[in-house]
Scaffold this motif. Structure first.
Motif, mmCIF file in Angstrom:
data_model
loop_
_atom_site.group_PDB
_atom_site.id
_atom_site.type_symbol
_atom_site.label_atom_id
_atom_site.label_comp_id
_atom_site.label_asym_id
_atom_site.label_seq_id
_atom_site.Cartn_x
_atom_site.Cartn_y
_atom_site.Cartn_z
ATOM 1 N N HIS A 334 13.086 2.422 13.044
ATOM 2 C CA HIS A 334 13.252 2.758 13.909
ATOM 3 C C HIS A 334 11.780 3.288 14.755
ATOM 4 N N SER A 335 10.817 2.427 14.344
ATOM 5 C CA SER A 335 9.777 2.823 14.831
ATOM 6 C C SER A 335 9.006 2.019 15.979
ATOM 7 N N HIS A 336 8.032 3.472 17.276
ATOM 8 C CA HIS A 336 7.794 3.241 18.375
ATOM 9 C C HIS A 336 6.332 2.840 18.279
ATOM 10 N N THR A 337 5.676 2.883 17.343
ATOM 11 C CA THR A 337 3.869 3.528 17.151
ATOM 12 C C THR A 337 3.380 1.776 17.410
ATOM 13 N N SER A 338 2.096 1.579 17.541
ATOM 14 C CA SER A 338 1.840 0.719 18.121
ATOM 15 C C SER A 338 1.970 -0.734 17.335
ATOM 16 N N ARG A 339 1.770 -0.153 16.015
ATOM 17 C CA ARG A 339 1.931 -1.165 15.058
ATOM 18 C C ARG A 339 2.806 -1.846 14.494
ATOM 19 N N HIS A 340 4.599 -1.643 15.179
ATOM 20 C CA HIS A 340 5.777 -1.489 14.151
ATOM 21 C C HIS A 340 5.569 -2.849 14.766
ATOM 22 N N LEU A 341 6.802 -4.060 14.978
ATOM 23 C CA LEU A 341 7.632 -4.303 15.442
ATOM 24 C C LEU A 341 9.460 -4.529 14.650
ATOM 25 N N ALA A 342 10.187 -4.934 15.774
ATOM 26 C CA ALA A 342 11.282 -5.414 14.409
ATOM 27 C C ALA A 342 11.421 -7.253 13.907
ATOM 28 N N GLU A 343 10.587 -7.686 14.820
ATOM 29 C CA GLU A 343 10.369 -8.724 14.075
ATOM 30 C C GLU A 343 9.147 -9.413 13.819
ATOM 31 N N PHE A 344 8.557 -9.588 13.506
ATOM 32 C CA PHE A 344 7.161 -9.893 13.262
ATOM 33 C C PHE A 344 6.985 -11.214 12.499
ATOM 34 N N TRP A 345 6.020 -11.869 12.058
ATOM 35 C CA TRP A 345 5.354 -13.128 10.997
ATOM 36 C C TRP A 345 4.814 -12.831 10.914
ATOM 37 N N MET A 346 5.536 -13.733 8.729
ATOM 38 C CA MET A 346 4.506 -13.532 7.698
ATOM 39 C C MET A 346 4.280 -14.367 7.367
ATOM 40 N N VAL A 347 2.291 -14.722 6.438
ATOM 41 C CA VAL A 347 2.238 -15.661 5.878
ATOM 42 C C VAL A 347 2.156 -15.482 4.475
ATOM 43 N N GLU A 348 3.133 -16.044 3.794
ATOM 44 C CA GLU A 348 2.844 -15.528 2.320
ATOM 45 C C GLU A 348 2.591 -16.563 1.110
ATOM 46 N N PRO A 349 1.731 -16.786 0.196
ATOM 47 C CA PRO A 349 1.698 -17.921 -0.491
ATOM 48 C C PRO A 349 1.558 -16.966 -1.593
ATOM 49 N N GLU A 350 2.531 -18.061 -2.429
ATOM 50 C CA GLU A 350 2.457 -17.432 -4.006
ATOM 51 C C GLU A 350 1.659 -18.769 -4.913
ATOM 52 N N ILE A 351 1.349 -17.969 -5.889
ATOM 53 C CA ILE A 351 0.672 -18.967 -6.593
ATOM 54 C C ILE A 351 0.917 -18.767 -8.499
ATOM 55 N N ALA A 352 0.911 -19.387 -9.204
ATOM 56 C CA ALA A 352 1.674 -19.809 -10.498
ATOM 57 C C ALA A 352 -0.056 -19.720 -11.094
ATOM 58 N N PHE A 353 0.036 -19.449 -12.378
ATOM 59 C CA PHE A 353 -1.220 -20.020 -13.599
ATOM 60 C C PHE A 353 -1.313 -19.041 -12.961
ATOM 61 N N ALA A 354 -1.477 -17.840 -12.259
ATOM 62 C CA ALA A 354 -3.013 -16.621 -11.256
ATOM 63 C C ALA A 354 -2.483 -15.565 -11.378
ATOM 64 N N ASP A 355 -3.677 -14.537 -11.806
ATOM 65 C CA ASP A 355 -3.732 -13.176 -11.914
ATOM 66 C C ASP A 355 -4.593 -13.093 -10.828
ATOM 67 N N LEU A 356 -3.921 -11.249 -10.525
ATOM 68 C CA LEU A 356 -3.950 -10.747 -9.392
ATOM 69 C C LEU A 356 -5.958 -10.703 -9.420
ATOM 70 N N LYS A 357 -6.826 -10.670 -10.239
ATOM 71 C CA LYS A 357 -7.834 -10.815 -9.797
ATOM 72 C C LYS A 357 -8.088 -12.917 -8.716
#
Length: 566
Positions: A334-357
């Motif tokens: 329940h946020s009314h800030t200029s940075r929040h939406l209740a519905e938004f879009w995300m790009v989420e890649p995931e890589i196997a055999f990969a570490d933080l670097k």
């Protein structure tokens, strides 16, 4: 016939000397094909075209004998100047802002001294979608973005929102281009989920229990449940019919007579069943042991709108290596800030055999690709943003697209902030090891200290999600955030915890039930693999690119507390 690539089509329509091209699936010529050439369209003089669009401004001239129209079809920021003679059409119907027109005419070079390089002299008005100027809610005066949120169904006709739409489209296209180019497989993850990825519990619930309860309540008012006497009478009838059938069989009656009695018996049984079922109906949401009985719900368990597709896309990363999901996500905060939406879009890649670097390298390359893509493919819209909203947005894209990102550990970042406080810098949020960095801290690091993007990594485990890999120090996890000027955190990611016992203990430690995550634990039980990934908030990327201040203005249909228009 082989279809030419998009780049060749663009070159054919926008370069000097080429014939103007009609839209492949329409009889009109896009305004972009005329005005976005290197010569501004001057080289097309003499060509006969049909254009369609909406009138931005219109004015009568020469005592009403002709009219100038500025027409825009949304393909580019620029308007095509159109001249319509009073003998061709009723110009009073054409000049109101918002009027839709389709026009046939000849492209001509205007007189010297005018800013236009080309204009259209209309020979025939093919279509008019009229507007009542007294009622049209978008006058040609400058309108605030706040006002436009009140007319969300029409705001895409404005210069600002249409420019944002084109920039958003370019960033989506660039996202798929970058990830496909690097061998990622696009996976569609579910919008309805039974697990809470972030563990925050701020989720929208998906249920039919309420609507079903309302339906039952209305039905019971209209048709009250049967009385006990009605059920007893129905039972007696079934008993009587059964005895009659038995007697007929015993007396070796004819088949037809027995069949008729059996039919009556079955009808009596069916009626009794309906009465018994109806007698069980009760108003309200079904409960069991004093709690809501979700076994009666549509999915026979609690379900929610997803806050992230990450957990589900990991199942494919652990099978086909490099994957990504790009879709809507939901947060019931329940946020009314200029940075929040209740519905938004995300790009989420995931890589196997990969570490933080590896994860950090991928995130940096991706953000740079997006910045350079906008500079190469959306420059006219970025110029509009620089002129009207943020004069530094183009320089910011150039800087981020060409500068190596700074990388500092969370511990180093906190030390830098503490040093700034000692030097007199005042933050609203206290700085100490263990805090979740606030936007002001992130912007200090990117805009003041380093003056470029910063990747902060190895965060305290207490402020990060259960699935992030525990570091050897036992205090931090292999998490990373990409911070950029203007918006702060743009990307959050991590190396995932691939050790079964540790992730099981982390789930329990955070007070989450194990049962909904058993499938997730299976990825660690069976053929576990080192893997990493991140999520980019798509609207935040658009805020960063455009310099617009409020996230509600960079998504076509914003949803936030109290508002879900259309």
């Amino acid at each position: 016939m082989e279809v030419p690539p998009v780049e060749q089509l663009a070159a054919a329509t926008l370069s000097d000397g080429a014939a103007v091209a009609k839209h492949e699936f329409s009889d009109r010529v896009p305004v972009r094909s005329i005005l976005c050439r290197l010569d501004g369209g001057a080289g097309l003089a003499g060509q006969r075209v049909r254009v369609g669009g909406w009138v931005k401004t219109g004015r009568k001239q020469g005592g009403g004998s002709f009219a100038f129209l500025e027409v825009n079809d949304g393909t580019c920021p620029a308007n095509l100047q159109v001249i319509v003679d009073g003998g061709v059409a009723d110009i009073s119907q054409l000049v109101p802002t918002g009027t839709c027109v389709a026009l046939d005419g000849v492209l001509k070079v205007p007189p010297e001294g005018t800013k236009q390089k080309i204009e259209l002299r209309v020979e025939e008005v093919v279509h008019v979608g009229p507007v009542d100027p007294a009622k049209y809610p978008l006058p040609k005066t400058k309108l605030t973005l706040e006002f436009l949120r009140e007319v969300v169904h029409l705001r895409s006709r404005t210069n600002a929102i249409s420019a944002v739409a084109r920039i958003r489209n370019a960033l989506a296209y660039a996202t798929h281009t970058f990830l496909q180019k690097h061998g990622f497989l696009y996976i569609h993850t579910p919008i309805i989920t039974t697990s809470d990825t972030e563990g925050a519990g701020e989720m929208f619930q998906v249920t039919t229990l309420i609507s079903e309860a309302e339906k039952v309540e209305k039905d019971l008012i209209k048709n009250p449940p049967p009385a006990e006497a009605d059920i007893e009478a129905a039972k007696l009838l079934v008993k009587e019919k059964g005895e009659t059938v038995a007697q007929l069989k015993s007396a070796k009656a004819g088949k037809a007579e027995i069949a008729a009695c059996v039919a009556e018996l079955n009808k009596a049984k069916e009626n009794l069943l309906k009465l018994e079922e109806r007698s069980k109906l009760k108003p309200g949401i079904p409960q069991k042991d004093g709690k809501i009985d979700y076994s009666k719900d549509f999915f026979a368990r609690q379900a929610f709108l997803t806050v992230s597709g990450q957990l589900q896309v990991e199942t494919f990363a652990c099978a086909v290596s490099s994957v990504y999901t790009f879709g809507p996500t939901f947060r019931a905060e329940h946020s009314h800030t200029s940075r929040h939406l209740a519905e938004f879009w995300m790009v989420e890649p995931e890589i196997a055999f990969a570490d933080l670097k590896d994860d950090m390298n991928c995130a940096e390359a991706y953000v740079k690709f997006l910045c350079n893509w906008l500079l190469d493919n959306c420059f006219d819209d970025m110029e509009f943003m620089a002129k009207n909203y943020d004069k530094g947005c183009i320089d910011r894209l150039r800087m981020v697209g060409s500068t190596p990102f700074e990388r500092v550990s969370y511990t180093e970042a906190v030390a830098i902030l503490e040093e700034a406080v000692k030097g007199g810098k005042q933050f609203e949020n206290k700085v100490e090891w263990g805090i979740d960095l606030a936007s002001e801290h992130e912007r200090y690091l990117t805009e003041v200290k380093f003056q470029k993007p910063v990747i902060v990594y190895n965060y305290p485990k207490g402020i990060k999600a259960f699935y992030m890999r525990l570091n050897d120090d036992g205090k931090t996890v292999a998490a990373m955030d990409v911070l950029v000027p203007k918006v702060g955190e743009l990307i959050g990611g991590s190396q995932r915890e691939d050790r079964y016992e540790i992730i099981r203990d982390r789930i329990t430690e955070m007070g989450l039930p194990l049962e909904p995550y058993e499938w997730y634990l299976d990825l660690r039980r069976y053929g576990t693999v080192k893997h990493s990934g991140f999520g980019l908030g798509f609207e935040r990327m658009i805020l960063f690119a455009t310099g617009i201040d409020n996230i509600r203005d960079v998504i076509p249909f914003p949803r936030y507390p109290g508002r879900a228009d259309l």
